[in-house]
Scaffold this motif. Sequence first.
Motif, PDB file in Angstrom:
ATOM      1  N   LEU A 104       0.824  -1.207   0.000  1.00 12.63           N
ATOM      2  CA  LEU A 104       0.000   0.000   0.000  1.00 12.63           C
ATOM      3  C   LEU A 104       0.862   1.262   0.000  1.00 12.63           C
ATOM      4  N   LYS A 105       1.949   1.250   0.751  1.00 10.05           N
ATOM      5  CA  LYS A 105       2.868   2.390   0.743  1.00 10.05           C
ATOM      6  C   LYS A 105       3.464   2.597  -0.638  1.00 10.05           C
ATOM      7  N   LEU A 106       3.887   1.517  -1.275  1.00 11.04           N
ATOM      8  CA  LEU A 106       4.492   1.621  -2.600  1.00 11.04           C
ATOM      9  C   LEU A 106       3.484   2.172  -3.608  1.00 11.04           C
ATOM     10  N   ALA A 107       2.243   1.722  -3.507  1.00  5.91           N
ATOM     11  CA  ALA A 107       1.205   2.231  -4.401  1.00  5.91           C
ATOM     12  C   ALA A 107       1.035   3.741  -4.227  1.00  5.91           C
ATOM     13  N   SER A 108       0.992   4.190  -2.977  1.00  4.38           N
ATOM     14  CA  SER A 108       0.805   5.617  -2.707  1.00  4.38           C
ATOM     15  C   SER A 108       2.025   6.444  -3.106  1.00  4.38           C
ATOM     16  N   PHE A 109       3.221   5.900  -2.877  1.00  6.76           N
ATOM     17  CA  PHE A 109       4.435   6.570  -3.349  1.00  6.76           C
ATOM     18  C   PHE A 109       4.390   6.758  -4.868  1.00  6.76           C
ATOM     19  N   THR A 110       3.816   5.770  -5.555  1.00  5.48           N
ATOM     20  CA  THR A 110       3.850   5.764  -7.019  1.00  5.48           C
ATOM     21  C   THR A 110       2.878   6.750  -7.647  1.00  5.48           C
ATOM     22  N   ASN A 111       1.610   6.754  -7.165  1.00  6.07           N
ATOM     23  CA  ASN A 111       0.635   7.642  -7.819  1.00  6.07           C
ATOM     24  C   ASN A 111       0.207   8.830  -6.959  1.00  6.07           C
ATOM     25  N   GLY A 112       0.727   8.924  -5.730  1.00  7.76           N
ATOM     26  CA  GLY A 112       0.473  10.085  -4.890  1.00  7.76           C
ATOM     27  C   GLY A 112      -0.927  10.160  -4.301  1.00  7.76           C
ATOM     28  N   CYS A 170      -6.104   5.291  -5.011  1.00 10.23           N
ATOM     29  CA  CYS A 170      -4.698   4.892  -5.042  1.00 10.23           C
ATOM     30  C   CYS A 170      -4.563   3.422  -5.415  1.00 10.23           C
ATOM     31  N   ALA A 171      -5.281   2.561  -4.692  1.00  6.31           N
ATOM     32  CA  ALA A 171      -5.102   1.118  -4.862  1.00  6.31           C
ATOM     33  C   ALA A 171      -6.387   0.372  -4.562  1.00  6.31           C
ATOM     34  N   LYS A 200      -7.569   1.492 -16.423  1.00  7.03           N
ATOM     35  CA  LYS A 200      -8.172   2.659 -17.068  1.00  7.03           C
ATOM     36  C   LYS A 200      -8.003   3.915 -16.227  1.00  7.03           C
ATOM     37  N   TYR A 201      -8.146   3.799 -14.912  1.00  5.26           N
ATOM     38  CA  TYR A 201      -8.157   4.973 -14.041  1.00  5.26           C
ATOM     39  C   TYR A 201      -6.860   5.176 -13.260  1.00  5.26           C
ATOM     40  N   GLY A 202      -5.807   4.443 -13.617  1.00  6.75           N
ATOM     41  CA  GLY A 202      -4.513   4.649 -12.984  1.00  6.75           C
ATOM     42  C   GLY A 202      -4.442   4.184 -11.546  1.00  6.75           C
ATOM     43  N   THR A 203      -5.260   3.185 -11.203  1.00 11.60           N
ATOM     44  CA  THR A 203      -5.281   2.622  -9.848  1.00 11.60           C
ATOM     45  C   THR A 203      -4.443   1.354  -9.822  1.00 11.60           C
ATOM     46  N   ILE A 250       6.570  -7.245  -7.239  1.00  9.57           N
ATOM     47  CA  ILE A 250       6.304  -5.907  -7.754  1.00  9.57           C
ATOM     48  C   ILE A 250       6.547  -5.873  -9.266  1.00  9.57           C
ATOM     49  N   ALA A 251       5.569  -5.380 -10.017  1.00 10.03           N
ATOM     50  CA  ALA A 251       5.661  -5.332 -11.476  1.00 10.03           C
ATOM     51  C   ALA A 251       6.892  -4.542 -11.925  1.00 10.03           C
ATOM     52  N   PRO A 252       7.433  -4.871 -13.110  1.00  7.91           N
ATOM     53  CA  PRO A 252       8.688  -4.267 -13.550  1.00  7.91           C
ATOM     54  C   PRO A 252       8.636  -2.763 -13.763  1.00  7.91           C
ATOM     55  N   GLU A 253       7.448  -2.209 -14.001  1.00  9.12           N
ATOM     56  CA  GLU A 253       7.378  -0.765 -14.239  1.00  9.12           C
ATOM     57  C   GLU A 253       7.585   0.079 -12.980  1.00  9.12           C
ATOM     58  N   PHE A 254       7.505  -0.536 -11.802  1.00 10.60           N
ATOM     59  CA  PHE A 254       7.784   0.190 -10.554  1.00 10.60           C
ATOM     60  C   PHE A 254       9.297   0.317 -10.379  1.00 10.60           C
ATOM     61  N   LYS A 255       9.756   1.509 -10.122  1.00 13.12           N
ATOM     62  CA  LYS A 255      11.189   1.753  -9.954  1.00 13.12           C
ATOM     63  C   LYS A 255      11.498   2.020  -8.475  1.00 13.12           C
TER      64      LYS A 255
END
Length: 377
Positions: A104-112, A170-171, A200-203, A250-255
Amino acid sequence: MRLFDVYPLFDVNIVKGKGCKVWDDKGQEYLDLYGGHAVISIGHAHPHYIEKVTEQLNKIGFYSNSVINKLQVELAERLGKICGYDDYQLFLINSGAEANENALKLASFTNGRTRVLSCEKAFHGRTSLAVEVTNNPKIIAPINDNSHVTYLPMNDLPAWETELAKGDVCAVILECIQGVGGIKLATKEFAQGLAAACKKYGTILICDEIQCGYGRSGKFFAHQWLGIRPDIITVAKGIANGFPMGAVLIAPEFKPVYGQLGTTFGGNHLACAAALAVLDVFEEENLVDNSNAIGTYLIEQLKELQKTQKHIIDVRGRGLMIGIDLDVPHKDVRQPLIYQEHCFTGCAGTNILRLLPPLCLTKQDADDFIERLKRCL
Protein backbone atom coordinates in the motif's frame (compact mmCIF):
# COMPACT_ATOMS: atom_id res chain seq x y z
CA MET A 1 5.47 -11.77 34.13
CA ARG A 2 2.68 -13.56 32.26
CA LEU A 3 1.52 -13.61 28.66
CA PHE A 4 -0.77 -10.84 27.44
CA ASP A 5 -4.01 -12.76 26.92
CA VAL A 6 -5.05 -12.08 23.31
CA TYR A 7 -6.17 -15.56 22.12
CA PRO A 8 -8.75 -18.01 23.47
CA LEU A 9 -6.70 -21.21 23.62
CA PHE A 10 -7.62 -24.87 23.22
CA ASP A 11 -6.26 -26.93 26.10
CA VAL A 12 -3.74 -28.74 23.91
CA ASN A 13 0.07 -28.40 23.95
CA ILE A 14 1.42 -29.42 20.53
CA VAL A 15 5.06 -30.50 20.75
CA LYS A 16 5.78 -32.48 17.57
CA GLY A 17 4.69 -32.76 13.95
CA LYS A 18 5.24 -34.90 10.87
CA GLY A 19 3.57 -34.36 7.52
CA CYS A 20 -0.13 -33.72 8.18
CA LYS A 21 -0.03 -35.03 11.76
CA VAL A 22 0.87 -33.34 15.06
CA TRP A 23 1.22 -34.71 18.61
CA ASP A 24 0.58 -33.17 22.00
CA ASP A 25 2.69 -33.50 25.14
CA LYS A 26 0.65 -36.53 26.20
CA GLY A 27 1.47 -38.42 22.99
CA GLN A 28 -1.98 -37.98 21.42
CA GLU A 29 -1.89 -37.80 17.60
CA TYR A 30 -4.00 -35.22 15.72
CA LEU A 31 -4.87 -34.91 12.04
CA ASP A 32 -3.95 -31.38 11.00
CA LEU A 33 -6.46 -29.79 8.60
CA TYR A 34 -5.44 -26.34 9.85
CA GLY A 35 -1.75 -26.21 8.91
CA GLY A 36 -0.95 -23.70 11.64
CA HIS A 37 -3.37 -21.29 9.92
CA ALA A 38 -2.25 -22.06 6.35
CA VAL A 39 1.43 -21.65 7.24
CA ILE A 40 2.59 -25.26 6.93
CA SER A 41 2.81 -25.73 3.17
CA ILE A 42 5.12 -28.74 2.70
CA GLY A 43 4.19 -30.56 5.92
CA HIS A 44 5.56 -30.58 9.45
CA ALA A 45 9.22 -31.52 9.96
CA HIS A 46 9.94 -32.27 6.31
CA PRO A 47 13.43 -33.86 6.23
CA HIS A 48 14.69 -31.74 3.32
CA TYR A 49 13.50 -28.57 5.04
CA ILE A 50 15.23 -29.57 8.30
CA GLU A 51 18.43 -30.39 6.42
CA LYS A 52 18.59 -27.09 4.52
CA VAL A 53 17.70 -24.86 7.48
CA THR A 54 20.18 -26.66 9.74
CA GLU A 55 22.87 -26.49 7.05
CA GLN A 56 22.36 -22.72 6.74
CA LEU A 57 22.31 -22.21 10.50
CA ASN A 58 25.69 -23.90 10.69
CA LYS A 59 27.01 -21.28 8.26
CA ILE A 60 25.33 -17.99 9.18
CA GLY A 61 21.77 -17.32 10.28
CA PHE A 62 21.65 -13.56 9.93
CA TYR A 63 23.51 -10.56 8.66
CA SER A 64 22.48 -7.06 7.65
CA ASN A 65 20.81 -6.17 4.36
CA SER A 66 23.65 -3.69 3.83
CA VAL A 67 25.68 -6.48 2.17
CA ILE A 68 25.02 -8.91 -0.68
CA ASN A 69 22.98 -11.99 0.21
CA LYS A 70 23.08 -14.37 -2.75
CA LEU A 71 20.32 -16.49 -1.22
CA GLN A 72 17.92 -13.57 -1.82
CA VAL A 73 18.94 -13.42 -5.47
CA GLU A 74 18.50 -17.18 -5.87
CA LEU A 75 15.10 -17.06 -4.21
CA ALA A 76 13.93 -14.22 -6.47
CA GLU A 77 15.05 -16.06 -9.61
CA ARG A 78 13.55 -19.42 -8.64
CA LEU A 79 10.30 -18.01 -7.30
CA GLY A 80 9.84 -15.92 -10.44
CA LYS A 81 10.20 -18.97 -12.69
CA ILE A 82 7.99 -21.25 -10.61
CA CYS A 83 5.13 -18.79 -10.14
CA GLY A 84 5.24 -17.27 -13.64
CA TYR A 85 6.41 -13.78 -12.68
CA ASP A 86 10.09 -13.87 -13.60
CA ASP A 87 9.99 -10.24 -14.77
CA TYR A 88 8.72 -8.97 -11.39
CA GLN A 89 10.84 -7.63 -8.52
CA LEU A 90 10.95 -9.17 -5.03
CA PHE A 91 10.99 -7.33 -1.71
CA LEU A 92 11.44 -9.65 1.28
CA ILE A 93 10.08 -8.88 4.73
CA ASN A 94 8.78 -10.80 7.76
CA SER A 95 4.98 -11.24 7.69
CA GLY A 96 1.78 -10.90 5.70
CA ALA A 97 0.66 -7.72 7.40
CA GLU A 98 4.04 -6.19 6.64
CA ALA A 99 3.74 -7.28 3.00
CA ASN A 100 0.38 -5.52 2.64
CA GLU A 101 1.67 -2.49 4.53
CA ASN A 102 4.55 -2.08 2.09
CA ALA A 103 2.39 -2.80 -0.95
CA LEU A 104 0.00 0.00 0.00
CA LYS A 105 2.87 2.39 0.74
CA LEU A 106 4.49 1.62 -2.60
CA ALA A 107 1.21 2.23 -4.40
CA SER A 108 0.81 5.62 -2.71
CA PHE A 109 4.44 6.57 -3.35
CA THR A 110 3.85 5.76 -7.02
CA ASN A 111 0.64 7.64 -7.82
CA GLY A 112 0.47 10.08 -4.89
CA ARG A 113 -3.09 9.13 -3.96
CA THR A 114 -4.46 8.10 -0.56
CA ARG A 115 -7.80 6.38 -1.16
CA VAL A 116 -8.12 2.57 -1.17
CA LEU A 117 -10.93 0.19 -2.13
CA SER A 118 -11.22 -3.05 -0.18
CA CYS A 119 -13.78 -5.85 0.06
CA GLU A 120 -16.45 -6.21 2.66
CA LYS A 121 -15.31 -8.93 5.12
CA ALA A 122 -11.69 -8.49 3.96
CA PHE A 123 -8.79 -9.33 6.24
CA HIS A 124 -5.34 -7.97 5.38
CA GLY A 125 -3.48 -7.84 8.71
CA ARG A 126 -3.19 -6.01 12.00
CA THR A 127 -0.57 -3.32 11.40
CA SER A 128 -1.46 0.30 10.62
CA LEU A 129 -2.43 0.37 6.93
CA ALA A 130 -3.16 -3.37 6.79
CA VAL A 131 -5.75 -3.16 9.56
CA GLU A 132 -7.26 -0.04 8.02
CA VAL A 133 -8.13 -2.01 4.86
CA THR A 134 -9.47 -4.88 7.00
CA ASN A 135 -13.26 -4.77 7.28
CA ASN A 136 -13.56 -5.44 11.03
CA PRO A 137 -14.26 -2.45 13.31
CA LYS A 138 -13.40 -4.55 16.37
CA ILE A 139 -9.68 -4.59 15.50
CA ILE A 140 -9.32 -1.10 14.02
CA ALA A 141 -8.07 1.23 16.75
CA PRO A 142 -9.07 4.91 16.56
CA ILE A 143 -5.51 5.82 15.57
CA ASN A 144 -5.79 3.52 12.52
CA ASP A 145 -9.18 4.80 11.35
CA ASN A 146 -8.09 7.47 8.87
CA SER A 147 -11.04 7.34 6.44
CA HIS A 148 -8.82 6.23 3.57
CA VAL A 149 -10.84 3.10 2.77
CA THR A 150 -14.13 2.34 1.06
CA TYR A 151 -15.42 -1.23 1.50
CA LEU A 152 -17.43 -2.74 -1.34
CA PRO A 153 -19.16 -6.11 -1.89
CA MET A 154 -17.14 -8.87 -3.52
CA ASN A 155 -18.22 -9.48 -7.14
CA ASP A 156 -20.35 -6.31 -7.43
CA LEU A 157 -18.40 -4.90 -10.39
CA PRO A 158 -20.62 -1.84 -11.04
CA ALA A 159 -20.07 -0.62 -7.47
CA TRP A 160 -16.29 -0.86 -7.88
CA GLU A 161 -16.35 0.78 -11.31
CA THR A 162 -18.37 3.69 -9.92
CA GLU A 163 -15.76 4.38 -7.23
CA LEU A 164 -12.79 3.92 -9.56
CA ALA A 165 -14.30 6.35 -12.08
CA LYS A 166 -13.88 9.16 -9.52
CA GLY A 167 -10.18 9.02 -10.42
CA ASP A 168 -8.82 9.40 -6.90
CA VAL A 169 -8.30 5.76 -5.89
CA CYS A 170 -4.70 4.89 -5.04
CA ALA A 171 -5.10 1.12 -4.86
CA VAL A 172 -7.50 -1.78 -4.88
CA ILE A 173 -6.54 -4.61 -2.52
CA LEU A 174 -8.22 -7.96 -3.14
CA GLU A 175 -8.18 -11.50 -1.75
CA CYS A 176 -9.28 -13.62 -4.70
CA ILE A 177 -10.41 -16.18 -2.13
CA GLN A 178 -11.35 -14.58 1.18
CA GLY A 179 -10.10 -16.46 4.22
CA VAL A 180 -11.44 -14.78 7.36
CA GLY A 181 -14.35 -13.61 5.19
CA GLY A 182 -15.61 -17.19 4.92
CA ILE A 183 -13.97 -18.71 1.79
CA LYS A 184 -15.77 -16.46 -0.65
CA LEU A 185 -14.39 -16.63 -4.21
CA ALA A 186 -14.03 -13.77 -6.66
CA THR A 187 -15.58 -14.54 -10.05
CA LYS A 188 -13.59 -14.33 -13.28
CA GLU A 189 -15.96 -11.69 -14.68
CA PHE A 190 -15.53 -9.50 -11.59
CA ALA A 191 -11.75 -9.88 -11.39
CA GLN A 192 -11.16 -9.16 -15.07
CA GLY A 193 -13.52 -6.18 -15.06
CA LEU A 194 -11.87 -4.83 -11.93
CA ALA A 195 -8.38 -5.21 -13.38
CA ALA A 196 -9.46 -3.38 -16.55
CA ALA A 197 -11.01 -0.55 -14.55
CA CYS A 198 -7.89 -0.20 -12.40
CA LYS A 199 -5.78 0.13 -15.54
CA LYS A 200 -8.17 2.66 -17.07
CA TYR A 201 -8.16 4.97 -14.04
CA GLY A 202 -4.51 4.65 -12.98
CA THR A 203 -5.28 2.62 -9.85
CA ILE A 204 -2.80 0.02 -8.63
CA LEU A 205 -4.19 -3.50 -8.25
CA ILE A 206 -2.83 -5.44 -5.25
CA CYS A 207 -3.68 -9.12 -4.90
CA ASP A 208 -3.32 -10.35 -1.32
CA GLU A 209 -2.16 -13.95 -1.79
CA ILE A 210 -1.03 -14.39 1.81
CA GLN A 211 -3.52 -17.13 2.61
CA CYS A 212 -4.93 -18.15 -0.77
CA GLY A 213 -1.57 -18.13 -2.59
CA TYR A 214 1.58 -20.20 -2.66
CA GLY A 215 -0.07 -23.26 -4.14
CA ARG A 216 -3.03 -23.45 -1.78
CA SER A 217 -5.71 -22.90 -4.44
CA GLY A 218 -4.30 -25.51 -6.83
CA LYS A 219 -2.44 -22.92 -8.89
CA PHE A 220 0.56 -21.05 -7.55
CA PHE A 221 -1.59 -17.94 -7.04
CA ALA A 222 -5.37 -17.87 -6.68
CA HIS A 223 -5.68 -14.95 -9.10
CA GLN A 224 -4.22 -17.17 -11.84
CA TRP A 225 -7.57 -19.00 -11.96
CA LEU A 226 -9.13 -15.66 -12.97
CA GLY A 227 -6.87 -14.58 -15.82
CA ILE A 228 -5.59 -11.34 -14.29
CA ARG A 229 -2.09 -9.99 -13.69
CA PRO A 230 -1.89 -7.68 -10.65
CA ASP A 231 0.54 -4.80 -10.29
CA ILE A 232 1.60 -6.03 -6.84
CA ILE A 233 1.25 -9.45 -5.17
CA THR A 234 1.71 -10.03 -1.45
CA VAL A 235 2.68 -13.39 0.04
CA ALA A 236 3.62 -14.87 3.43
CA LYS A 237 2.34 -17.88 5.44
CA GLY A 238 3.40 -20.91 3.34
CA ILE A 239 6.43 -19.20 1.77
CA ALA A 240 8.82 -20.59 4.40
CA ASN A 241 6.74 -23.36 6.07
CA GLY A 242 6.67 -21.76 9.50
CA PHE A 243 9.76 -19.57 9.44
CA PRO A 244 8.53 -15.94 9.69
CA MET A 245 8.71 -14.49 6.20
CA GLY A 246 6.71 -12.31 3.84
CA ALA A 247 7.29 -10.88 0.40
CA VAL A 248 6.01 -8.35 -2.10
CA LEU A 249 6.15 -9.17 -5.82
CA ILE A 250 6.30 -5.91 -7.75
CA ALA A 251 5.66 -5.33 -11.48
CA PRO A 252 8.69 -4.27 -13.55
CA GLU A 253 7.38 -0.77 -14.24
CA PHE A 254 7.78 0.19 -10.55
CA LYS A 255 11.19 1.75 -9.95
CA PRO A 256 12.76 1.48 -6.49
CA VAL A 257 13.80 4.63 -4.63
CA TYR A 258 16.39 4.22 -1.90
CA GLY A 259 14.96 4.95 1.53
CA GLN A 260 11.27 4.44 0.73
CA LEU A 261 11.13 0.78 1.81
CA GLY A 262 13.43 -1.15 4.12
CA THR A 263 13.70 -3.97 6.63
CA THR A 264 16.05 -5.25 9.32
CA PHE A 265 15.18 -8.94 9.46
CA GLY A 266 13.53 -9.38 6.06
CA GLY A 267 15.20 -11.82 3.68
CA ASN A 268 17.78 -12.96 6.21
CA HIS A 269 19.93 -15.98 5.39
CA LEU A 270 17.93 -18.44 7.47
CA ALA A 271 14.58 -17.28 6.11
CA CYS A 272 15.83 -17.55 2.53
CA ALA A 273 17.19 -21.06 3.15
CA ALA A 274 13.78 -22.06 4.49
CA ALA A 275 11.97 -20.53 1.50
CA LEU A 276 14.32 -22.20 -0.99
CA ALA A 277 13.75 -25.56 0.71
CA VAL A 278 10.00 -25.04 0.31
CA LEU A 279 10.43 -24.45 -3.44
CA ASP A 280 12.58 -27.59 -3.67
CA VAL A 281 9.79 -29.68 -2.14
CA PHE A 282 7.10 -27.96 -4.23
CA GLU A 283 8.92 -29.08 -7.38
CA GLU A 284 10.02 -32.53 -6.21
CA GLU A 285 6.63 -33.53 -4.81
CA ASN A 286 4.35 -31.58 -7.19
CA LEU A 287 2.53 -30.01 -4.27
CA VAL A 288 0.62 -27.41 -6.26
CA ASP A 289 -0.88 -30.16 -8.43
CA ASN A 290 -1.53 -32.22 -5.31
CA SER A 291 -3.37 -29.30 -3.74
CA ASN A 292 -5.62 -29.10 -6.78
CA ALA A 293 -6.25 -32.85 -7.01
CA ILE A 294 -6.80 -33.61 -3.32
CA GLY A 295 -8.68 -30.36 -2.79
CA THR A 296 -11.06 -31.19 -5.62
CA TYR A 297 -11.56 -34.68 -4.19
CA LEU A 298 -12.16 -33.37 -0.66
CA ILE A 299 -14.70 -30.79 -1.84
CA GLU A 300 -16.53 -33.52 -3.79
CA GLN A 301 -16.65 -35.76 -0.72
CA LEU A 302 -17.86 -32.91 1.48
CA LYS A 303 -20.65 -32.13 -0.99
CA GLU A 304 -21.66 -35.79 -0.92
CA LEU A 305 -21.70 -35.60 2.88
CA GLN A 306 -23.86 -32.49 2.66
CA LYS A 307 -26.62 -34.55 1.03
CA THR A 308 -27.00 -36.69 4.16
CA GLN A 309 -25.94 -34.28 6.91
CA LYS A 310 -28.50 -31.59 7.59
CA HIS A 311 -26.04 -29.32 9.45
CA ILE A 312 -23.97 -28.60 6.31
CA ILE A 313 -25.49 -25.68 4.40
CA ASP A 314 -22.76 -25.16 1.82
CA VAL A 315 -19.27 -26.30 0.81
CA ARG A 316 -17.06 -23.92 -1.16
CA GLY A 317 -13.43 -23.31 -1.93
CA ARG A 318 -10.66 -24.14 -4.33
CA GLY A 319 -7.71 -26.47 -3.84
CA LEU A 320 -6.91 -26.93 -0.17
CA MET A 321 -8.69 -23.77 0.97
CA ILE A 322 -12.19 -24.95 1.84
CA GLY A 323 -15.11 -23.58 3.83
CA ILE A 324 -17.87 -25.71 5.33
CA ASP A 325 -20.89 -23.52 6.11
CA LEU A 326 -22.91 -24.92 9.03
CA ASP A 327 -26.37 -24.19 10.46
CA VAL A 328 -24.89 -24.35 13.97
CA PRO A 329 -22.03 -22.38 15.55
CA HIS A 330 -18.70 -23.74 14.32
CA LYS A 331 -17.57 -24.30 17.91
CA ASP A 332 -20.28 -26.97 18.27
CA VAL A 333 -18.45 -29.04 15.66
CA ARG A 334 -14.89 -27.77 15.98
CA GLN A 335 -14.56 -28.56 19.69
CA PRO A 336 -15.59 -32.22 19.41
CA LEU A 337 -13.37 -32.48 16.32
CA ILE A 338 -10.40 -31.46 18.47
CA TYR A 339 -11.17 -33.11 21.80
CA GLN A 340 -12.97 -36.29 20.64
CA GLU A 341 -11.81 -36.89 17.07
CA HIS A 342 -8.34 -35.32 17.49
CA CYS A 343 -8.48 -33.22 14.35
CA PHE A 344 -7.61 -29.55 13.92
CA THR A 345 -9.54 -27.20 11.62
CA GLY A 346 -9.82 -23.44 11.40
CA CYS A 347 -12.97 -21.33 11.44
CA ALA A 348 -14.44 -18.14 10.03
CA GLY A 349 -17.33 -15.99 11.17
CA THR A 350 -19.62 -17.82 13.56
CA ASN A 351 -20.69 -20.82 11.45
CA ILE A 352 -17.88 -21.77 9.06
CA LEU A 353 -15.24 -24.47 9.44
CA ARG A 354 -12.15 -23.47 7.47
CA LEU A 355 -9.79 -26.15 6.11
CA LEU A 356 -6.19 -25.05 5.44
CA PRO A 357 -4.13 -28.27 5.60
CA PRO A 358 -0.53 -28.79 4.48
CA LEU A 359 -0.37 -29.16 0.69
CA CYS A 360 0.94 -32.71 1.09
CA LEU A 361 -2.50 -33.92 2.29
CA THR A 362 -3.26 -37.38 0.90
CA LYS A 363 -6.50 -38.98 -0.25
CA GLN A 364 -6.34 -41.22 2.82
CA ASP A 365 -6.04 -38.13 5.06
CA ALA A 366 -9.05 -36.60 3.30
CA ASP A 367 -11.13 -39.76 3.79
CA ASP A 368 -10.02 -39.92 7.42
CA PHE A 369 -11.20 -36.35 7.97
CA ILE A 370 -14.59 -37.05 6.36
CA GLU A 371 -15.19 -39.93 8.79
CA ARG A 372 -14.20 -37.83 11.80
CA LEU A 373 -16.39 -34.93 10.68
CA LYS A 374 -19.31 -37.28 10.04
CA ARG A 375 -19.17 -38.57 13.60
CA CYS A 376 -19.20 -35.01 14.97
CA LEU A 377 -22.12 -33.96 12.81
